[in-house]
Motif scaffolding. Structure first.
Motif, mmCIF file in Angstrom:
data_model
loop_
_atom_site.group_PDB
_atom_site.id
_atom_site.type_symbol
_atom_site.label_atom_id
_atom_site.label_comp_id
_atom_site.label_asym_id
_atom_site.label_seq_id
_atom_site.Cartn_x
_atom_site.Cartn_y
_atom_site.Cartn_z
ATOM 1 N N GLU A 231 0.827 -1.206 0.000
ATOM 2 C CA GLU A 231 0.000 0.000 0.000
ATOM 3 C C GLU A 231 0.864 1.259 0.000
ATOM 4 O O GLU A 231 0.549 2.247 -0.676
ATOM 5 N N GLU A 234 2.166 1.752 -3.477
ATOM 6 C CA GLU A 234 1.127 2.269 -4.366
ATOM 7 C C GLU A 234 0.902 3.759 -4.154
ATOM 8 O O GLU A 234 0.487 4.467 -5.085
ATOM 9 N N ARG A 235 1.158 4.245 -2.939
ATOM 10 C CA ARG A 235 1.018 5.681 -2.667
ATOM 11 C C ARG A 235 2.240 6.479 -3.111
ATOM 12 O O ARG A 235 2.279 7.691 -2.925
#
Length: 303
Positions: A231, A234-235
Motif C-alpha cells: 500500500e 502504491e502511494r
C-alpha cells in the motif's frame, strides 16, 4: 540473592532439529512434511540454524555482569533445549529457592506470556518464581528501540530522512484474543507511541502491522506487514524503515520474514527497505533487564 531466568520461545540449532522442534511446538501432533521442508528451507537460507539461543545467552552474560558476583543468570526455552523445566531443575540443584524470571517478549498476551507462566508453574516445584509479565513501556527498552530507529534513519540522505515512513511490526496472533480483552495490541501501540515521542515524530508517518502469522485457517491480527508495504508503494513511497518492535533478538521471524521476504517484496515494488538492528545485547536493553530484576526482587523483599 534470587537466581535470574531469561526465557524465550526456543528454536532449532540445526536443520536436522527442525522436524522435532515443530513437533514440540505442535504438542506432539505430526507436522505435514511440506511444512517441515518449507521451514528447513527457510532456516537453510539464514545459515542452517537459528541464532536465538546464542543471542539469549549473550543477553544473560551481559545481565550477569551488571548484577554482579553472587547472582546466577540462567536461560530456558519454551519449545527447545534447554527447556524451562530442565533449567528450573538445575536451579533447584544449586540450592537456590527464589527466581526472578523475565520473558524476552515485552508485550503481554495470554497466548504467549501466559504460556511461559504455565510452563514455570508446572515445573517450579518448591521454587518461588516471580515472573515479569510485561515491560513494553520500560523507559530503557523504549530508549533502546529509539536508538535503533535513529541509526536506521541515518542510512538515508539527510534531505529525505524526516520523510521516511516508519513501519513497526510484531508477531501476529489469532484475532480471537480480542474478544478476551487481551492487552497485546494496545501494548504494542503504546510502545510505538513511546518511540515516536522520543523521536519527536507524529504518527502521520508511522504505522503498525503484524507479521509471521501462523498456518491456520482462523483469522489472525492485521494488517499484515507485507500488505502495508504494498500500500505504501502504491502511494508512491520509495523508502521505508521497518522496526520489528515485538522482537528483541535475531531469529527466523526477523532474519527470514523481514530480511528475505519483505526485502524481496520491497525490491519488487521499487522500494528501499531498511530494517532496524535487533536489540540483542544492546547496553540499553541490558539496562532495562537489570532494572526489571532489581525492582522485582525489591517488590518481593528478596533484595
Amino acid at each position: 540473592r534470587p537466581a535470574v531466568l531469561l526465557v524465550a520461545y526456543g528454536a532449532p540449532q540445526s536443520l536436522d532439529e527442525v522436524g522435532p522442534y515443530l513437533s514440540d511446538v505442535r504438542g506432539g501432533r505430526p507436522t505435514p512434511p511440506g511444512i517441515v521442508e518449507e521451514l528447513r528451507r527457510r532456516y537453510a537460507r539464514i545459515g542452517g540454524r537459528s541464532p536465538l539461543l546464542e543471542r539469549t545467552r549473550e543477553q544473560a552474560a551481559g545481565l550477569r555482569e551488571r548484577l554482579g558476583e553472587g547472582t546466577s543468570v540462567f536461560v530456558g526455552m519454551r519449545h527447545w533445549h534447554p527447556y524451562i523445566r530442565e533449567v528450573l531443575a538445575e536451579i533447584r540443584a544449586t540450592g537456590c529457592d527464589r527466581v526472578v524470571a523475565i520473558a524476552l517478549a515485552p508485550h503481554y498476551s495470554r497466548m504467549s506470556i501466559g504460556a511461559y507462566e504455565r510452563a514455570l508453574e508446572e515445573s517450579r516445584g518448591p521454587l518461588e518464581v516471580a515472573l515479569v509479565r510485561e515491560w513494553y513501556d520500560h523507559p530503557r527498552f523504549l530508549d533502546a528501540v529509539t536508538e535503533r530507529v535513529r541509526a536506521a534513519l541515518l542510512r538515508f540522505d539527510a534531505s529525505i530522512r524526516d520523510e521516511v515512513p516508519l513501519l513497526f511490526t510484531a508477531h501476529s496472533l489469532p484475532q480471537r484474543i480480542l474478544a478476551e480483552g487481551d492487552p497485546y495490541p494496545s501494548q504494542l501501540e503504546a510502545s510505538m507511541a513511546g518511540v515516536l515521542a522520543r523521536l519527536g515524530r507524529g504518527s502521520e508517518r508511522a504505522q503498525f502491522a503484524f507479521q509471521s502469522a501462523g498456518r491456520t485457517a482462523e483469522p489472525w491480527l492485521g494488517p499484515e506487514a507485507g500488505q502495508v508495504l504494498e500500500e505504501l508503494a502504491e502511494r508512491g513511497e520509495r523508502n521505508l524503515v521497518l522496526c520489528p518492535i515485538g522482537f528483541v533478538s535475531d531469529h527466523l521471524e526477523v532474519l527470514y520474514d523481514v530480511d528475505v521476504e519483505y526485502q524481496a517484496l520491497a525490491a519488487s515494488r521499487g522500494m528501499r527497505l531498511e530494517r532496524t538492528e535487533s536489540l540483542n545485547a544492546s547496553p540499553l536493553l541490558l539496562d532495562a533487564l537489570e532494572d526489571l530484576v532489581r525492582s522485582t526482587a525489591r517488590q518481593r523483599g528478596w533484595d
